[in-house]
Structures are given as C-alpha cells and as structure tokens.
Design a protein around this motif. Structure first.
Motif, PDB file in Angstrom:
ATOM      1  N   TYR A   1       1.530   5.173   1.040  1.00 60.28           N
ATOM      2  CA  TYR A   1       1.200   6.146   2.089  1.00 60.28           C
ATOM      3  C   TYR A   1       1.982   7.423   1.870  1.00 60.28           C
ATOM      4  O   TYR A   1       3.122   7.396   1.378  1.00 60.28           O
ATOM      5  CB  TYR A   1       1.566   5.607   3.476  1.00 60.28           C
ATOM      6  CG  TYR A   1       0.820   4.367   3.894  1.00 60.28           C
ATOM      7  CD1 TYR A   1      -0.347   4.445   4.655  1.00 60.28           C
ATOM      8  CD2 TYR A   1       1.297   3.111   3.543  1.00 60.28           C
ATOM      9  CE1 TYR A   1      -1.024   3.307   5.045  1.00 60.28           C
ATOM     10  CE2 TYR A   1       0.623   1.965   3.923  1.00 60.28           C
ATOM     11  CZ  TYR A   1      -0.543   2.059   4.678  1.00 60.28           C
ATOM     12  OH  TYR A   1      -1.206   0.930   5.064  1.00 60.28           O
TER      13      TYR A   1
ATOM     14  N   MET B   1       0.835  -1.203   0.000  1.00 62.44           N
ATOM     15  CA  MET B   1       0.000   0.000   0.000  1.00 62.44           C
ATOM     16  C   MET B   1       0.866   1.249   0.000  1.00 62.44           C
ATOM     17  O   MET B   1       1.967   1.239   0.511  1.00 62.44           O
ATOM     18  CB  MET B   1      -0.871   0.023   1.259  1.00 62.44           C
ATOM     19  CG  MET B   1      -2.076  -0.895   1.166  1.00 62.44           C
ATOM     20  SD  MET B   1      -3.186  -0.646   2.552  1.00 62.44           S
ATOM     21  CE  MET B   1      -3.754   1.022   2.312  1.00 62.44           C
TER      22      MET B   1
ATOM     23  N   LEU C   1       3.704   3.093   9.984  1.00 62.00           N
ATOM     24  CA  LEU C   1       3.866   3.751  11.287  1.00 62.00           C
ATOM     25  C   LEU C   1       5.306   3.632  11.777  1.00 62.00           C
ATOM     26  O   LEU C   1       5.838   4.533  12.410  1.00 62.00           O
ATOM     27  CB  LEU C   1       2.905   3.136  12.316  1.00 62.00           C
ATOM     28  CG  LEU C   1       1.410   3.314  12.041  1.00 62.00           C
ATOM     29  CD1 LEU C   1       0.575   2.583  13.093  1.00 62.00           C
ATOM     30  CD2 LEU C   1       1.030   4.791  12.016  1.00 62.00           C
ATOM     31  N   LYS C   2       5.916   2.494  11.471  1.00 60.46           N
ATOM     32  CA  LYS C   2       7.302   2.286  11.884  1.00 60.46           C
ATOM     33  C   LYS C   2       8.227   3.296  11.195  1.00 60.46           C
ATOM     34  O   LYS C   2       9.071   3.912  11.823  1.00 60.46           O
ATOM     35  CB  LYS C   2       7.711   0.844  11.529  1.00 60.46           C
ATOM     36  CG  LYS C   2       8.576   0.197  12.596  1.00 60.46           C
ATOM     37  CD  LYS C   2       9.056  -1.172  12.162  1.00 60.46           C
ATOM     38  CE  LYS C   2       8.016  -2.277  12.319  1.00 60.46           C
ATOM     39  NZ  LYS C   2       8.505  -3.584  11.851  1.00 60.46           N
TER      40      LYS C   2
ATOM     41  N   ASN D   1       1.768  -2.658   4.945  1.00 61.31           N
ATOM     42  CA  ASN D   1       0.557  -2.321   5.709  1.00 61.31           C
ATOM     43  C   ASN D   1       0.810  -1.134   6.630  1.00 61.31           C
ATOM     44  O   ASN D   1       1.913  -0.575   6.665  1.00 61.31           O
ATOM     45  CB  ASN D   1       0.089  -3.537   6.535  1.00 61.31           C
ATOM     46  CG  ASN D   1       1.197  -4.054   7.427  1.00 61.31           C
ATOM     47  OD1 ASN D   1       1.904  -3.278   8.065  1.00 61.31           O
ATOM     48  ND2 ASN D   1       1.372  -5.375   7.462  1.00 61.31           N
ATOM     49  N   LEU D   2      -0.214  -0.761   7.400  1.00 63.77           N
ATOM     50  CA  LEU D   2      -0.121   0.419   8.256  1.00 63.77           C
ATOM     51  C   LEU D   2       0.970   0.277   9.316  1.00 63.77           C
ATOM     52  O   LEU D   2       1.655   1.252   9.646  1.00 63.77           O
ATOM     53  CB  LEU D   2      -1.478   0.695   8.929  1.00 63.77           C
ATOM     54  CG  LEU D   2      -1.527   1.955   9.796  1.00 63.77           C
ATOM     55  CD1 LEU D   2      -1.306   3.212   8.968  1.00 63.77           C
ATOM     56  CD2 LEU D   2      -2.849   2.062  10.546  1.00 63.77           C
ATOM     57  N   ASP D   3       1.146  -0.923   9.862  1.00 64.72           N
ATOM     58  CA  ASP D   3       2.198  -1.119  10.871  1.00 64.72           C
ATOM     59  C   ASP D   3       3.558  -0.696  10.326  1.00 64.72           C
ATOM     60  O   ASP D   3       4.337  -0.038  11.012  1.00 64.72           O
ATOM     61  CB  ASP D   3       2.257  -2.583  11.316  1.00 64.72           C
ATOM     62  CG  ASP D   3       1.114  -2.938  12.265  1.00 64.72           C
ATOM     63  OD1 ASP D   3       0.453  -2.005  12.763  1.00 64.72           O
ATOM     64  OD2 ASP D   3       0.892  -4.132  12.497  1.00 64.72           O
ATOM     65  N   GLU D   4       3.835  -1.086   9.056  1.00 65.16           N
ATOM     66  CA  GLU D   4       5.108  -0.718   8.437  1.00 65.16           C
ATOM     67  C   GLU D   4       5.190   0.801   8.275  1.00 65.16           C
ATOM     68  O   GLU D   4       6.217   1.405   8.570  1.00 65.16           O
ATOM     69  CB  GLU D   4       5.235  -1.382   7.056  1.00 65.16           C
ATOM     70  CG  GLU D   4       5.314  -2.894   7.091  1.00 65.16           C
ATOM     71  CD  GLU D   4       6.584  -3.364   7.784  1.00 65.16           C
ATOM     72  OE1 GLU D   4       7.646  -2.804   7.477  1.00 65.16           O
ATOM     73  OE2 GLU D   4       6.485  -4.266   8.636  1.00 65.16           O
TER      74      GLU D   4
ATOM     75  N   PRO E   1      -3.079   7.047   4.036  1.00 70.77           N
ATOM     76  CA  PRO E   1      -3.090   6.101   2.912  1.00 70.77           C
ATOM     77  C   PRO E   1      -3.453   6.836   1.620  1.00 70.77           C
ATOM     78  O   PRO E   1      -4.276   7.751   1.637  1.00 70.77           O
ATOM     79  CB  PRO E   1      -4.177   5.091   3.294  1.00 70.77           C
ATOM     80  CG  PRO E   1      -4.956   5.696   4.409  1.00 70.77           C
ATOM     81  CD  PRO E   1      -4.159   6.806   5.004  1.00 70.77           C
TER      82      PRO E   1
END
Lengths: 121, 417
Positions: free
Chosen positions: A3, A1, A95-96, A90-93, A113
């Motif tokens: 971002y 995805m 955010l990291k 994904n979002l976790d990545e 996103p």
C-alpha cells in the motif's frame, strides 16, 4: 499486500498548529517513532517527506511537446506532503498504520493498494 | 410445473446465503461464488422438474455449486498463480453439503457479514452487499426497497466487490482490538436494513416486510458471535419488540395506525417475550448503550395494555439516560414527548419549543406535529391549527399528510395544502 499511504496536509493549518519549535519537534518525534515501529514490524518499504507544493512543477506532453506549469494542477487546500510505502497483510493493517501517521490528526491519509500487474512477479 | 419452480426459488432463497458464504470463504471471489450458485440454480431448473426433488435439496445445490467452483478454479489455475488455485481447491474440498456442524456455517456467515460491512465500504454499499450476498435478495428487489435505479445499485455492488478484492479487505471476523468498533459498524448496517423495512412509508409492502425479517435474522446471527456484547443483544431485542407490532400498525386500508390506537391483542406475544427477555439480560450485564435503552423503552410499551396505563415516568426516565448517551435532536424530541405524557403537556411543550428554537428540527414535520398535539391537549386550538399546518407543509409522505389533514379536520380547520 503493498500500500501507498499518501499524506495530505494543509500547510496553513500546520503552521497554526505547530507554531513553536517545541511543538514541531514533538511532531517530528511522532514520525521517528512511527518509522521505528514500521521497521520493527517489517512493514516498511519506503517513505519520504516532500518539499512544499510551491516547489512543484507539473509536466504535460501534448502533441509531442512538453508543457511545464509552475505548481500543482489543482487549487486544493490540502497538499500531498509525503508518503509511506508499506507491505502488510491486509487493509485493516494498512488502516492501522495510516492512523498512526501524525498528519492524520489534522490532515488526512489516503490508503491506496498498489496494483498487481499479472505476470509481473 | 409452476409449483416446482416456486419450490426451487424458495430453496435458493433459503440456502443461497449459506452456500454463497462458504464458497466465498473458499475462493475469496464474490463473483465466482455468485456465478456457481446461479449455475446450480439453472441446473436445478433443468433437472428437478423431470427427475423430482432430491432428498436433501440444500446438499444437492451445495454439491453442484462446489463442483462448478472446482472446475472454474482448475481452469483458472492454468493461467494464474498456481499457489492461490491450490489453496482455493483445498478450501473447496472442505465445503460440504448442508454441514452437520452448524458452527462451521455460522462462522462462514459471520465472516462474510464483517466483510460486507467493512467501514472502508460506504454505508449504501454495505447495505446492498449484505442484502445481496447474505440474504439472497436480487438487485431488483434491493433497488425497489431503497428506491434507487437498478443500474445505480448494480454499479455500487460491482464497485464494492472489486474494492474488497483489490484493496485487501480481509475475509474474517476482526481480531479483538478491532472488534468493538467493527461490531458497531455491522449493527448500524443491520438496523438500517430493519428500519428501512419498518419505517419507510413508500416502496411495496412485501419487500419491506422482508427487510424487517432479514434485519432480525442478521441481528440474531450477530448475537451468535462468540463474546457478543450487550448492545448487540439490545439491537436484536429492539427489532423484535418493534416488529411484534407489525400487524397492528397498519389498518385494513394500509394506513398507519398510531401506537395509542393500535389493537394490542394483535401484537405478537412470542416476539415480545423474546425481546423482553433479551433486553433484560443485556441490561443486567451493566454496559448500557443506545440500542438497549431504546429496547427497554419498547419493552415498557409492550408491558402496558393501553397508552393510558403505560408507565410514562419510567419511559421518560429511560429517555433521560438515552439523551445523555446519544444527545441527538430526534432523541430529545422523543424525550420531550415522553415528559409530556409523564408530567403534563405544558412541560413537554416547553422542551419542544426550546428544541425548535435551536433550529436543528425546524424543518422536521414530526417536531411540529408533536407540538401541535400538545397545544391541542392544552386547549390552545388556534396555535395547534397553525402547528399542524406547518407540519403538513413539511411532511412529504402521503400517509403522513393524510394523517395531519385528518387532525386538522378534527380541530374544525380546513386546509388548502
């Protein structure tokens, strides 16, 4: 995805936090390091720093006429100072990576996103 | 006719979470999964009263909901990316009725739990989504339990579900580097659900009991996570030990009964035993945290036949440690009360006065009522009356106010509140 990581910074606070050339250099080194890591991970689609908001011009078209305003629309303390455009799982990545942006230490990073338009791909 | 409708409802309440979890796992779409479960429910209502209950209702519902999902995905696949549709269909193939393999079911539920409690969702959304998708509570029930308008709750759920899809919140148990932080977030949400059921003095009783049950069920599920840490065990122990007192903490009129006045023979021994065993096992692992400490404190209460024979020295000692790892004003207030029980009211009073002087608890009615209680025990009646009056001014729940008014009456003081 995909971002967009939007970096918001408070210029006054930045000036107070990084008041010597050495500190500023260390701060920039943080960005160079991050750029290298993003490229290494194959996540980097782009990213730029922006000139301060004092250089901004806001445009509105009303009734077919362009209206120009000096500066940004809202008087906020934190300004958009730059961005990264990344492609991750994904979002976790996302955010990291956002947490690794040096400005997150004193300003903040908005993780948005990118909208998928059906039929666009 | 009515009984079969009730049975159908019960089956859906019991099996819905599992079926929803496995469908969401396969199609990654909360709404589609929910609609398929609803469709299966309607089909059960249409056919079971005539043809009778199937032998294995859970398997029947799973099959119907799954087939419905397959239809929907096939139809959608004609318009959307075929690759996604094919992946969803393959995953749906693996969704079987009432899985023999219990670990499959557990893994689906755990994945859903971490998705619903993802920190990118605000806490209220986490609570609502968890209760709705994992526990199968209706939006109506959740709205009543948390005293929010139903439309507000529905909007919150719609927004949260949309964000999970659009923002790319992963459907998984987080990898090891994220796990400790994320488990912490799930624990907070689970305890919030339990606590709302336990501590709220408003909202109706059946729903609150259900929140306690669901909190414990979710806590139990979380302990089944491979490599679950000591704090997760501590949380489950804490909830079990508190919940064991459920029947004793309200009297026949529905008024709350203080710990010291509770009929301890009505505490549920099986829950106390399990809670005790779990907290002891957790503490032995040597990674002490706030949930384990609070559970240990509850276990000391559970060991005693009365307030008088309670080991207050041990409780005060546990509060000392708790106040070090979690130095919140409320923890320090409880610590002061335990010190008063262990070493006399004067020392406890000095601590409460110091806490009140700091200001954070100045408007917290329990701080003033605890202070009033210690003043009463020191025979400083006039000051006790003033402190109870202050507590009464600040208390907002009716049951609390009645309790405080009764204490004032005992001291021979009327009140005009």
């Amino acid at each position: 995805m995909q971002y967009l990581l939007l970096i918001y910074d408070n210029p006054a606070e930045y000036a107070a936090n990084y008041d010597t050339p050495e500190k500023q250099q260390a701060h920039m080194a943080g960005y160079f390091q991050l750029n290298a890591e993003l490229k290494e991970a194959g996540a980097m689609l782009g990213g730029e720093a922006l000139e301060p908001v004092t250089t901004a011009t806001t445009v509105r078209v009303r009734g077919g006429e362009s209206l120009h305003t000096d500066g940004p629309f809202a008087e906020t303390r934190e300004h958009l100072g730059g961005f990264y455009f990344i492609d991750v799982e994904n979002l976790d990545e996302a955010l990291k990576w956002a947490a690794k942006i040096p400005a997150a230490q004193h300003g903040c990073v908005e993780v948005r996103p990118v909208m998928l338009i059906p039929g666009d791909k | 006719m009515h009984t079969i409708h009730r049975t159908i409802e019960q089956v859906f309440r019991a099996e819905g979470g599992r079926i929803r979890a496995s469908l969401i796992g396969a199609v990654r779409d909360f709404d589609l999964a929910e609609e398929c479960v609803q469709d299966a429910f309607i089909k059960a209502l249409e056919t079971w009263p005539d043809r009778g209950m199937p032998d294995n209702p859970g398997a029947w519902i799973t099959r119907v909901a799954r087939n419905r999902a397959v239809d929907r995905v096939r139809r959608r696949g004609r318009f959307e990316a075929r690759r996604d549709a094919l992946a969803a269909l393959a995953a749906l193939d693996a969704v079987v009725g009432a899985p023999e393999e219990l670990t499959v079911l557990r893994d689906d539920l755990l994945r859903l739990m971490f998705t619903c409690c993802h920190p990118a969702l605000n806490r209220q959304a986490q609570v609502g989504l968890t209760l709705h998708t994992l526990c199968g509570l209706t939006t109506d029930e959740i709205a009543r339990a948390f005293l929010v308008p139903k439309t507000t709750l529905q909007q919150r759920l719609v927004r949260a579900k949309r964000k999970i899809g659009k923002a790319g919140i992963p459907y998984r148990v987080p990898p090891d580097d994220l796990l400790p932080e994320r488990v912490g977030s799930v624990r907070t949400t689970v305890y919030l659900i339990f606590n709302e059921g336990y501590a709220a003095t408003s909202g109706d009783a059946p729903i609150r009991a259900e929140l306690c049950d669901e909190g414990i069920r979710l806590g139990r599920l979380l302990t089944e996570l491979p490599g679950a840490d000591a704090e997760t065990e501590g949380l489950l122990a804490l909830m079990l030990l508190i919940d064991a007192r459920r029947d004793a903490r309200v009297d026949a009129e529905g008024e709350p009964v203080l710990l010291r006045d509770q009929d301890r023979s009505r505490w549920r021994q099986d829950a106390l035993d399990e809670g005790r065993a779990r907290v002891e096992a957790a503490l032995r692992r040597g990674a002490v945290g706030p949930y384990q400490l609070q559970a240990a404190i509850q276990a000391v209460h559970a060991d005693a036949a009365s307030t008088e024979t309670t080991d207050w020295t041990q409780i005060a000692g546990l509060y000392d440690v708790l106040a070090r790892v979690q130095p919140s004003p409320v923890v320090r207030l409880n610590q002061a009360v335990a010190v008063a029980m262990a070493r006399g009211p004067a020392e406890g009073l000095a601590r409460i006065d110091a806490l009140l002087a700091e200001g954070a608890l100045a408007r917290y009615h329990l701080a003033h009522s605890a202070r009033a209680d210690l003043l009463r025990r020191l025979a400083r009646v006039d000051e006790a009356v003033v402190a109870y009056g202050k507590a009464l001014q600040l208390a907002s729940h009716d049951a609390d106010r009645r309790f405080l008014a009764a204490r004032l009456a005992e001291l021979g003081a009327g009140h005009e509140a």
